[in-house]
Design a protein around this motif. Structure first.
Motif, PDB file in Angstrom:
ATOM      1  N   THR A   1       0.865  -1.170   0.000  1.00 26.85           N
ATOM      2  CA  THR A   1       0.000   0.000   0.000  1.00 26.85           C
ATOM      3  C   THR A   1       0.904   1.223   0.000  1.00 26.85           C
ATOM      4  O   THR A   1       2.121   1.114  -0.111  1.00 26.85           O
ATOM      5  CB  THR A   1      -0.924   0.028   1.233  1.00 26.85           C
ATOM      6  N   ASP A   2       0.309   2.383   0.165  1.00 26.65           N
ATOM      7  CA  ASP A   2       1.088   3.617   0.196  1.00 26.65           C
ATOM      8  C   ASP A   2       1.963   3.705   1.437  1.00 26.65           C
ATOM      9  O   ASP A   2       2.941   4.453   1.456  1.00 26.65           O
ATOM     10  CB  ASP A   2       0.138   4.823   0.145  1.00 26.65           C
ATOM     11  N   SER A   3       1.624   2.936   2.479  1.00 26.10           N
ATOM     12  CA  SER A   3       2.371   3.011   3.733  1.00 26.10           C
ATOM     13  C   SER A   3       3.005   1.693   4.153  1.00 26.10           C
ATOM     14  O   SER A   3       3.760   1.664   5.121  1.00 26.10           O
ATOM     15  CB  SER A   3       1.443   3.492   4.865  1.00 26.10           C
TER      16      SER A   3
ATOM     17  N   SER B   1       3.645  -7.700  -5.827  1.00 33.85           N
ATOM     18  CA  SER B   1       2.307  -7.560  -5.271  1.00 33.85           C
ATOM     19  C   SER B   1       1.330  -7.138  -6.355  1.00 33.85           C
ATOM     20  O   SER B   1       1.672  -6.359  -7.232  1.00 33.85           O
ATOM     21  CB  SER B   1       2.294  -6.524  -4.145  1.00 33.85           C
TER      22      SER B   1
ATOM     23  N   GLY C   1      -2.029  -6.117  -5.311  1.00 35.29           N
ATOM     24  CA  GLY C   1      -3.168  -5.654  -4.532  1.00 35.29           C
ATOM     25  C   GLY C   1      -3.458  -6.605  -3.398  1.00 35.29           C
ATOM     26  O   GLY C   1      -2.971  -6.432  -2.289  1.00 35.29           O
ATOM     27  N   THR C   2      -4.272  -7.646  -3.628  1.00 38.03           N
ATOM     28  CA  THR C   2      -4.616  -8.599  -2.571  1.00 38.03           C
ATOM     29  C   THR C   2      -3.706  -9.817  -2.580  1.00 38.03           C
ATOM     30  O   THR C   2      -3.733 -10.607  -1.643  1.00 38.03           O
ATOM     31  CB  THR C   2      -6.069  -9.069  -2.727  1.00 38.03           C
TER      32      THR C   2
ATOM     33  N   SER D   1      -4.035  -9.378   1.609  1.00 39.61           N
ATOM     34  CA  SER D   1      -5.144  -8.427   1.724  1.00 39.61           C
ATOM     35  C   SER D   1      -5.231  -7.809   3.115  1.00 39.61           C
ATOM     36  O   SER D   1      -5.648  -6.660   3.269  1.00 39.61           O
ATOM     37  CB  SER D   1      -6.468  -9.115   1.373  1.00 39.61           C
TER      38      SER D   1
ATOM     39  N   GLY E   1      -3.280  -4.319   4.127  1.00 39.26           N
ATOM     40  CA  GLY E   1      -3.807  -2.986   3.863  1.00 39.26           C
ATOM     41  C   GLY E   1      -4.525  -2.381   5.034  1.00 39.26           C
ATOM     42  O   GLY E   1      -4.670  -1.151   5.127  1.00 39.26           O
ATOM     43  N   THR E   2      -4.987  -3.214   5.964  1.00 43.45           N
ATOM     44  CA  THR E   2      -5.710  -2.710   7.137  1.00 43.45           C
ATOM     45  C   THR E   2      -4.818  -2.633   8.367  1.00 43.45           C
ATOM     46  O   THR E   2      -5.287  -2.287   9.444  1.00 43.45           O
ATOM     47  CB  THR E   2      -6.909  -3.623   7.442  1.00 43.45           C
TER      48      THR E   2
END
Length: 299
Positions: free
Chosen positions: A199-201, A236, A238-239, A256, A259-260
């Motif tokens: 992800t971005d982070s 990667s 995405g998921t 996945s 990302g959270t």
């Protein structure tokens, strides 16, 4: 290769033997229609992705063996070699539009900003190189870090740059401060051989100890996966994540949940002594003992 989740449906689509020596790096063009390859034989090949047909060849592209290639847009791409030389090529001209030799060791990895203007190169001499593609010139070098810089990725929407090193340390640079690292994180890893943003982070890093680690700009070693040998490639989509190692296997991971992942939640679990879930139950040291040295000692 075409990979499938159904057993027995993986198949080879085509193979290429155009290079005379080992193929060091491959990269898809931005539109996915072409495949760029560079080799120890100092040549650059551009093939059609669907058929593997050789379209363009630069036979003696560099004076030293090529080590990495990075498509910047549909016409421009960059290459780096074992001697520290960097070239930016324009397919419309059929030649290099920028040539520089500012770093002293092999160019291990490259990345570019979203505008295709600033090219960053990680080098075996421990420096981060900055090149202006639009103005076709070298900008500056960072101060040398400990060990070889082996990877470089953008984070925080381009405001941060993260570099992995052969010493197992991640160095962070501010976008407007490439001269010196703004922060560093020492991982419990033998090396950091590759890094891929999830992800971005959040990024995943692969190491010589066979462990994939993930984390953000403030904390590392959050979630881990295992594969025998060196994780010399982590990708990667995405998921889903893909890794390859010296065990001659390609492994697919469900990323996945990364990302959270929240830094505050990580710190709270760390303080309470609750380890985060590993991607694989076979992860080296997975379980309670992994976070043992991170937990606060009882007063």
């Amino acid at each position: 290769y075409s990979y499938s989740c159904t057993e027995g449906e993986n198949r080879q689509l085509w193979s290429s033997g155009h290079h005379l020596k080992s193929c060091r790096d491959v990269a898809f063009s931005q539109d996915g229609q072409k495949l760029f390859t560079v080799s120890k034989d100092k040549s650059i090949h551009i093939l059609t992705a669907e058929e593997g047909r050789l379209e363009t060849r630069f036979p003696k592209a560099h004076e030293s063996a090529l080590n990495c290639v990075l498509p910047i847009d549909n016409h421009v791409f960059a290459t780096g070699d074992d001697g520290g030389a960097v070239k930016v090529w324009d397919l419309r001209r059929g030649s290099a539009i920028l040539e520089a030799r500012q770093q002293e060791e092999y160019i291990s990895a490259m990345t570019v900003d979203g505008n295709g203007k600033i090219l960053l190169t990680a080098c075996g001499d421990g420096t981060l190189g900055v090149y202006n593609v639009k103005r076709r010139r070298f900008e500056l070098l960072s101060e040398p870090q400990n060990g070889d810089l082996t990877s470089v990725v953008l984070m925080k929407r381009g405001r941060k740059v993260a570099c992995g090193s052969s010493e197992g340390t991640i160095y962070l640079f501010n976008w407007d401060g490439f001269g010196a690292a703004s922060d560093r994180f020492a991982l419990r890893a033998e090396t950091i051989d590759c890094m891929v943003p999830i992800t971005d982070s959040i990024v995943c890093v692969g190491s010589l100890d066979g462990v994939i680690r993930s984390g953000g700009a403030e904390v590392w070693d959050g979630v881990r996966g295992n594969g025998e040998g060196w994780k010399d490639g982590v990708g990667s989509g995405g998921t889903g994540g893909v890794s390859s190692a010296h065990d001659q296997k390609v492994k697919f991971w469900d990323v996945s949940s990364l990302g959270t992942m929240v830094v505050d939640d990580y710190r709270r679990k760390k303080k309470k002594g609750g380890p985060l879930r590993a991607l694989s139950s076979k992860a080296l040291g997975s379980g309670e003992d992994f976070f043992a040295d991170l937990r606060d000692e009882a007063e």
